[in-house]
Scaffold this active site. Structure first.
Site, PDB file in Angstrom:
ATOM      1  CD  GLU A   1      -3.123  -1.020   2.097  1.00  0.00           C
ATOM      2  OE1 GLU A   1      -2.953  -0.306   3.114  1.00  0.00           O
ATOM      3  OE2 GLU A   1      -4.145  -1.699   1.912  1.00  0.00           O
TER       4      GLU A   1
ATOM      5  CD  GLU B   1      -8.194  -1.785  10.117  1.00  0.00           C
ATOM      6  OE1 GLU B   1      -7.384  -0.908   9.769  1.00  0.00           O
ATOM      7  OE2 GLU B   1      -9.369  -1.520  10.392  1.00  0.00           O
TER       8      GLU B   1
ATOM      9  N   GLY C   1      -6.935 -18.704  -5.100  1.00  0.00           N
ATOM     10  CA  GLY C   1      -8.097 -18.933  -4.237  1.00  0.00           C
ATOM     11  C   GLY C   1      -7.890 -18.619  -2.771  1.00  0.00           C
TER      12      GLY C   1
ATOM     13  CE1 TYR D   1     -12.352  -8.173  -0.347  1.00  0.00           C
ATOM     14  CE2 TYR D   1     -11.245  -6.216  -1.147  1.00  0.00           C
ATOM     15  CZ  TYR D   1     -11.328  -7.259  -0.245  1.00  0.00           C
ATOM     16  OH  TYR D   1     -10.392  -7.387   0.739  1.00  0.00           O
TER      17      TYR D   1
END
Length: 143
Positions: free
Chosen positions: A29, A86, A98, A134
């Site tokens: 990140e 989180e 997976g 997602y």
């Protein structure tokens, strides 16, 4: 070497591994310098008298592959607990196999067992691979 994916709750003996995953996520990140967590703080806050969060570890064969850290919140409008994810991180070499899906399904099962009214998480807006991951699983963006 086995390619089987296994999931298990983290224990106090896993504190070093949990911190390693947190640092890997922070690097992904683009913010590794922001990690101030220590093994001591994680031991106290994840495995002490009042655990504030829980961790699921994923392995492929005998290799650590990913983790999910979550905690419970509460919706006054629903009158029910919620599960807040989180962090979810899968090591690059295990992506597309997976692992992330297994972690997310396990969390959904936990939320269902605990009668949570919802399950929530936040994805950085630049993280297209995560957003796509997602979305493929049917997650809906809150607006």
């Amino acid at each position: 070497m086995s390619n089987a994916i296994t999931l298990r709750p983290a224990t106090e003996q896993d504190v070093g591994l949990v911190l390693w995953f947190i640092r890997q996520l922070a690097t992904y990140e683009r913010a590794p310098e922001q990690v101030t967590a220590t093994e001591s703080l994680l031991r106290k806050n994840l495995f002490g008298p009042t655990p504030y969060a829980q961790v699921i570890l994923a392995s492929v064969g005998d290799q650590p592959a990913g983790f999910a850290l979550y905690f419970y919140n509460f919706s006054t409008w629903l009158g029910q607990p919620g599960l807040y994810l989180e962090d979810l991180f899968v090591c690059p070499e295990f992506r597309g196999r997976g692992v992330g899906q297994r972690l997310l399904v396990q969390l959904a099962n936990i939320a269902r067992e605990r009668e949570c009214g919802r399950m929530e998480w936040v994805v950085l807006d630049w993280n297209d691979p995560a957003i796509q991951f997602y979305s493929k699983l049917g997650a809906q963006q809150m607006k």
